[in-house]
Design an enzyme around this catalytic site. Sequence first.
Site, short mmCIF file in Angstrom:
data_model
loop_
_atom_site.label_atom_id
_atom_site.label_comp_id
_atom_site.label_asym_id
_atom_site.label_seq_id
_atom_site.Cartn_x
_atom_site.Cartn_y
_atom_site.Cartn_z
N LYS A 70 -12.58 0.83 -13.91
CA LYS A 70 -12.92 -0.62 -13.04
C LYS A 70 -13.20 -1.47 -14.35
O LYS A 70 -12.64 -2.68 -14.31
CB LYS A 70 -13.82 -0.50 -12.10
CG LYS A 70 -13.60 0.20 -10.83
CD LYS A 70 -12.45 -0.88 -10.01
CE LYS A 70 -11.97 -0.04 -8.80
NZ LYS A 70 -11.26 -1.18 -8.08
N ARG B 113 -30.49 1.51 -2.05
CA ARG B 113 -29.02 0.87 -2.19
C ARG B 113 -29.12 -0.54 -1.50
O ARG B 113 -29.88 -0.64 -0.64
CB ARG B 113 -27.97 1.55 -1.64
CG ARG B 113 -27.64 3.07 -2.43
CD ARG B 113 -27.13 2.64 -3.80
NE ARG B 113 -26.64 3.86 -4.61
CZ ARG B 113 -27.64 4.57 -5.34
NH1 ARG B 113 -28.94 4.02 -5.58
NH2 ARG B 113 -27.42 5.68 -6.09
N TYR C 196 -14.84 6.50 -13.02
CA TYR C 196 -14.53 5.56 -11.84
C TYR C 196 -15.05 4.26 -12.41
O TYR C 196 -14.11 3.08 -12.47
CB TYR C 196 -15.25 5.92 -10.61
CG TYR C 196 -15.14 4.60 -9.58
CD1 TYR C 196 -13.99 4.06 -9.12
CD2 TYR C 196 -16.50 4.11 -9.07
CE1 TYR C 196 -13.90 3.19 -8.36
CE2 TYR C 196 -16.36 3.15 -8.15
CZ TYR C 196 -15.13 2.49 -7.83
OH TYR C 196 -15.09 1.46 -6.94
N ASP D 11 0.84 -1.24 -0.03
CA ASP D 11 0.02 -0.03 0.09
C ASP D 11 0.69 1.31 -0.01
O ASP D 11 1.91 1.27 0.67
CB ASP D 11 -0.86 -0.27 1.30
CG ASP D 11 -2.19 1.04 1.27
OD1 ASP D 11 -3.23 0.41 1.36
OD2 ASP D 11 -1.86 2.19 1.07
N HIS E 249 -19.44 9.03 2.01
CA HIS E 249 -20.39 7.86 2.11
C HIS E 249 -21.40 8.13 3.19
O HIS E 249 -21.40 8.62 4.09
CB HIS E 249 -19.74 6.53 2.06
CG HIS E 249 -18.72 6.00 1.19
ND1 HIS E 249 -17.50 6.04 1.22
CD2 HIS E 249 -19.13 5.72 -0.13
CE1 HIS E 249 -17.06 5.77 -0.02
NE2 HIS E 249 -18.15 5.28 -0.80
N ASP F 208 -26.05 9.36 -9.95
CA ASP F 208 -26.95 8.56 -8.87
C ASP F 208 -28.05 7.70 -9.38
O ASP F 208 -29.18 8.35 -9.65
CB ASP F 208 -27.37 9.19 -7.73
CG ASP F 208 -26.19 9.17 -6.39
OD1 ASP F 208 -25.22 8.64 -6.37
OD2 ASP F 208 -26.44 10.01 -5.47
N1 UDP Z 1 -26.21 10.01 -0.04
C1 UDP Z 1 -27.00 11.03 0.41
N2 UDP Z 1 -26.21 12.02 1.24
C2 UDP Z 1 -24.95 11.85 1.37
C3 UDP Z 1 -24.26 10.76 0.98
C4 UDP Z 1 -25.01 10.01 0.13
O1 UDP Z 1 -28.10 11.20 0.39
O2 UDP Z 1 -24.65 12.78 2.17
C5 UDP Z 1 -26.99 8.99 -0.80
C6 UDP Z 1 -26.48 8.93 -2.26
O3 UDP Z 1 -27.31 9.68 -3.33
C7 UDP Z 1 -26.87 7.25 -2.72
C8 UDP Z 1 -26.78 6.65 -1.20
O4 UDP Z 1 -26.88 7.85 -0.18
O5 UDP Z 1 -28.13 7.10 -3.17
C9 UDP Z 1 -25.44 5.90 -0.86
O6 UDP Z 1 -24.30 6.98 -1.30
P1 UDP Z 1 -22.92 6.39 -0.91
O7 UDP Z 1 -21.93 7.59 -1.57
O8 UDP Z 1 -22.90 6.00 0.36
O9 UDP Z 1 -22.54 5.17 -1.86
P2 UDP Z 1 -22.82 4.85 -3.57
O10 UDP Z 1 -24.15 4.50 -3.49
O11 UDP Z 1 -22.55 6.21 -4.29
O12 UDP Z 1 -21.88 3.95 -3.77
#
Ligand code: UDP
Length: 331
Positions: free
Chosen positions: A145, A219, A141, A31, A187, A282
């Site tokens: 991947k 999610r 991103y 790492d 997140h 999203d």
């Molecule tokens: N989300 C939100 N507010 C935040 C961060 C995330 O409403 O401050 C929502 C985001 O739009 C998604 C879900 O929470 O629908 C999960 O987002 P995250 O960034 O944790 O993971 P992702 O789905 O983007 O991988």
Amino acid sequence: MNILVTGGAGYIGSVVVEECLRDGHKTFVYDNLVKGHRENVAEEAVFIEGDLLDGNLLGKVFRENEIEAVIHMAAYSLVGESVGNPAKYYQNNVVAGLSLLDAMRDCEIKKIVFSSTAAVYGEPEKQPVEESDRLAPTNPYGETKLAFEHALRWYENAYGLHYASLRYFNAAGASEKCGELHDPETHLIPLVLQAAIGKRSHVEIYGEDYPTRDGTCVRDYIHVIDLARAHILALKILDEKSAIYNLGCGGAGYTVREVIDVATEVTGLEIPVRVADRRAGDPAVLIAGSDKIKNDLGWNPEFQDLRLIIESAWKWLRNHMKKEEAKSKVS
Ligand code: UDP
């Protein structure tokens, strides 16, 4: 087996290292600590600070330690950042990844487990998403991947490499020692818990006009320990074949509001909320179809209930804060 985990000082990587050790593997962590935390690496693992672009160092580490398999988790993973700075993502997730593959090829290491992502699907046409569904990433991103997944396929074809590509949905939760700590944090679950303890004034809900049961995004949250265990199972197929697997719990998933409600119950604290605009890129719903890994490898997630996931994250966060407080008193 002697296993090298790239990105093994990161959030998911450090839990994968714990599971490798638990399964009896001699585990090496490689790492560069750009995102990872040295203290996350289990004491029983051997730590090497290095960059994937340093093919000479990789080769030396492979040979000296007789590495037999690689779990490749080192990558950048922020969707928004990748849109603004695709060069950073191509450089790290593709160019550095190819440097790793070539060092493996030089040393005749033919087994790799790769951390892929649901972002390779983009806006899925149906739910739950299956591995054979359309691949159409909507950001660099996911695109980078997917590019690496394609490279794996061609390296298999030409050089006999065997790979398992694991497409993660929403990793969350914590092990006893390792939890989620990103800078900046983007997140949902860590942000919600930080708002609960007052480290943030509030949490924003990114849009409540989605076509879902309460208007907020759905999610598929998967406990990081269940995710890590899938890597151990995936290693076992690599003598014979390659495979691509989704990793999520399936079911109905959880909306953003449901996450906040469960976190409110778990913490017993008020979580101030503000509704904001949608976040670009999203999808409304992302649910994994994970039957393939369940049927092929017998993977069976233990912590499917969001409450258990959030409880583990909450426990870890409070312990982490206590440690930080103790440190600041000493200094
Ligand atoms: N989300 C939100 N507010 C935040 C961060 C995330 O409403 O401050 C929502 C985001 O739009 C998604 C879900 O929470 O629908 C999960 O987002 P995250 O960034 O944790 O993971 P992702 O789905 O983007 O991988």
